[in-house]
Enzyme design. Structure first.
Site, short mmCIF file in Angstrom:
data_model
loop_
_atom_site.label_atom_id
_atom_site.label_comp_id
_atom_site.label_asym_id
_atom_site.label_seq_id
_atom_site.Cartn_x
_atom_site.Cartn_y
_atom_site.Cartn_z
N LYS A 1 0.84 -1.21 0.00
CA LYS A 1 0.00 0.00 0.00
C LYS A 1 0.87 1.25 0.00
O LYS A 1 0.65 2.19 -0.76
CB LYS A 1 -0.91 0.02 1.22
N ASN A 2 1.91 1.27 0.83
CA ASN A 2 2.73 2.48 0.96
C ASN A 2 3.71 2.67 -0.18
O ASN A 2 4.45 3.64 -0.20
CB ASN A 2 3.43 2.48 2.32
N ARG B 1 -3.64 10.99 4.14
CA ARG B 1 -2.45 11.85 4.26
C ARG B 1 -1.56 11.74 3.04
O ARG B 1 -0.92 12.68 2.62
CB ARG B 1 -1.63 11.41 5.46
N CYS C 1 -3.72 12.34 11.96
CA CYS C 1 -4.55 11.20 12.35
C CYS C 1 -4.24 10.88 13.79
O CYS C 1 -3.37 11.50 14.40
CB CYS C 1 -4.33 10.02 11.42
N ARG D 1 1.67 14.88 12.85
CA ARG D 1 2.19 14.63 11.50
C ARG D 1 2.39 15.94 10.71
O ARG D 1 1.78 16.12 9.65
CB ARG D 1 1.30 13.65 10.78
N PRO D 2 3.25 16.83 11.19
CA PRO D 2 3.52 18.07 10.46
C PRO D 2 4.23 17.78 9.14
O PRO D 2 4.68 16.66 8.91
CB PRO D 2 4.44 18.83 11.42
N ILE D 3 4.34 18.75 8.26
CA ILE D 3 5.06 18.59 6.99
C ILE D 3 6.21 19.60 6.89
O ILE D 3 6.63 19.98 5.79
CB ILE D 3 4.12 18.70 5.78
N ASP D 4 6.75 20.01 8.04
CA ASP D 4 7.82 21.03 8.04
C ASP D 4 9.08 20.58 7.30
O ASP D 4 9.71 21.37 6.60
CB ASP D 4 8.15 21.45 9.48
N ASP E 1 4.84 0.36 11.90
CA ASP E 1 3.56 -0.17 11.40
C ASP E 1 3.31 -1.61 11.82
O ASP E 1 2.23 -2.15 11.59
CB ASP E 1 3.50 -0.05 9.87
N VAL F 1 8.67 6.52 16.77
CA VAL F 1 8.42 7.22 15.50
C VAL F 1 7.22 8.17 15.60
O VAL F 1 7.28 9.31 15.14
CB VAL F 1 8.21 6.21 14.35
N ARG G 1 -8.77 0.49 4.68
CA ARG G 1 -7.78 1.39 4.11
C ARG G 1 -6.44 0.70 3.91
O ARG G 1 -5.73 0.92 2.95
CB ARG G 1 -7.56 2.60 5.06
#
Ligand code: EPZ
Length: 443
Positions: free
Chosen positions: A26-27, A98, A122, A127-130, A312, A334, A404
């Site tokens: 999936k990823n 995401r 979530c 879960r920032p995107i900096d 995961d 993580v 999902r």
């Protein structure tokens, strides 16, 4: 009946046994689908899981103008990006998943601009995107947030040296796709090198990009080449492999996962062996057999970026520790909030205490069926595994997470002997199936 009425019924199951194969990761498929926007033409992806995240990404690409077919039997996805003519992704699409953030760069590379709604967080963390944004700006991207939108534009990506303070998977993938569009040499230092990232690299190389991996954890890209459509078989899903091997372990059975890559799961398999389970790896690491011990010993572990213990598989592996002999300490490093499944396992009789980001599990002789709620994809797997070993019946809701992350994993478990069944009204679960059937009829 609504999504909330759909549930998985899991009964205590006999020792699972048999051979089973995996779908593609999936990823990997999500980012690879996003990368196809770097090309104009028809690409074909093989061994694609029919999970709802894949459907979300299909809907996202269709909203931009792509035309897509899915062969349900062959698990083949055909994507034609020739007519893609939009660079704006609406919140109702972005919020679903995401991974939608992964189209930001490919839209910029195609249209020099992109308007995408902020990706939602979530339960597992903010879960920032900096890390993404900082390095985009280094590559000449102007990015501003307006309301719930990120508005970005670029004249041309500037190549150069990019340093990640943490080997973020999403940031590495986004910067990789920016680097293949930037004329010249770009280095990504402290990059994530998970098998899913490596699969993206294999696809970009097939498209015509020049990419090299250098030690330590550095990716060098010579960008600017015109990229062409591809045909690609996805890397097998190591997280689905983990779920199936753990199902065999928790029921005391024996399973052969025929196309699993043992080299993608080294630390996880080591921990299973330390518990006393027998693990056999196929030639060239292809295929894994697990023969469960009848008296599993508890083990401790800490999650970390690849090749460390995957976050995961933290929750699914915790389910196993609940019934193992002794004490296990699990340290989740993580994500800052990825122990939500603990309270649901406690409902089933597990003895778990939490200290900060650590869970301390004292093994018990038995778990008991209960009504439990899945809070995220991997939590749903943990609860299903616990249900296979628990006395009585477990009813799991929050099935949107299960769907999902996995393509009908309950059917694979049932084919190995598990007593598990998905109940739903005609409105929801079949609709995911209907959606994929409709995509098949376009063939
Ligand atoms: C990917 O998420 C996976 N998702 C996740 O799988 C997986 O848990 C995660 O990697 C870690 O392995 C997909 O590939 C679609 P990260 P991603 O960027 O890319 C922090 C599943 O169950 N961070 O490596 O979002 C972040 O908050 C899902 O299949 C920043 O602080 O993960 C986290 O704590 C869940 N700033 C850590 O780094 C940033 O800009 C790792 O995140 C980016 C990340």
């Amino acid at each position: 009946m609504s999504m909330h009425d759909m549930y998985l019924e899991i009964k205590q199951s006999p020792e699972l046994s048999g051979d089973i194969s995996l779908f593609g990761a999936k990823n990997a498929v999500l980012v690879i689908m996003a990368s196809l926007l770097l090309t104009r033409g028809v690409s074909r992806l093989k061994n694609v899981p029919a999970s709802s995240d894949v459907l979300h990404m299909i809907r996202l690409l269709e909203s931009l103008g792509a035309s897509i077919r899915f062969d349900r039997q062959k698990h083949e996805l055909v994507i034609d990006t020739t007519q893609v003519n939009k660079w704006c992704v609406k919140p109702e699409i972005m919020n679903k998943m995401r991974a939608s953030i992964l189209v930001l760069v490919t839209l910029l590379a195609r249209f020099y601009r992109a308007d995408i709604a902020f990706p939602g967080g979530c339960v597992i963390g903010n879960r920032p995107i900096d890390f993404h944004v900082k390095n985009f700006q280094k590559m000449g991207v102007e990015i501003e947030s307006k309301g719930s939108y990120l508005k970005a534009h670029v004249r041309s990506f500037i190549p150069g040296e990019l340093v990640l303070e943490y080997p973020s998977i999403g940031a590495t993938e986004n910067l990789l796709m920016a680097a293949v569009a930037a004329p010249g040499s770009t280095k990504i230092i402290n990059a994530a090198l998970e098998p899913e990232v490596m699969d993206l690299i294999a696809v970009l190389q097939k498209m015509g990009a020049q990419i090299e991996i250098q030690a330590p954890a550095t990716i060098e890209v010579r960008g600017g080449a015109e990229l062409k459509p591809i045909e690609h078989e996805l890397v097998a899903d190591r997280l689905e492999a983990g779920a199936l091997l753990l199902a065999a372990a928790i029921t005391g059975g024996s399973v052969h996962v025929t196309n699993a890559r043992a080299d993608h799961l080294a630390v996880f398999l080591l921990k299973l062996e330390e518990m006393g389970h027998l693990v056999k790896k196929g030639l060239k690491s292809k295929g894994i057999v697990l023969e469960a011990t009848k008296s599993p010993q508890a083990v401790s572990f800490k999650t970390s970026p690849y090749p460390g213990f995957p976050t995961d598989l933290q929750a699914p592996m915790m389910a196993l520790q609940c019934l193992a002999r002794g004490r296990s300490v699990i340290d989740e490093t993580v994500f800052e909030n990825r122990l939500v499944h603990v309270r649901e396992l406690q409902k089933m009789g597990a003895q778990i205490s939490i200290e900060g980001a650590k869970a301390i599990i004292t093994g018990v002789d038995e778990l008991y069926g209960a009504r439990v709620i899945a809070s995220d994809i991997r939590a749903s797997c943990a609860l299903a595994l616990a249900g296979l070993a628990a006395k009585g019946t477990t009813i799991m809701t929050g099935l949107s997470h299960w769907q999902r992350g996995y393509d009908n994993l309950h059917k694979k478990l049932a084919s190995l002997g598990a007593h598990v069944h998905l109940y739903s009204s005609t409105t929801i679960s079949p609709s995911l199936e209907n959606e994929f059937q409709k995509l098949s009829h376009r063939y």
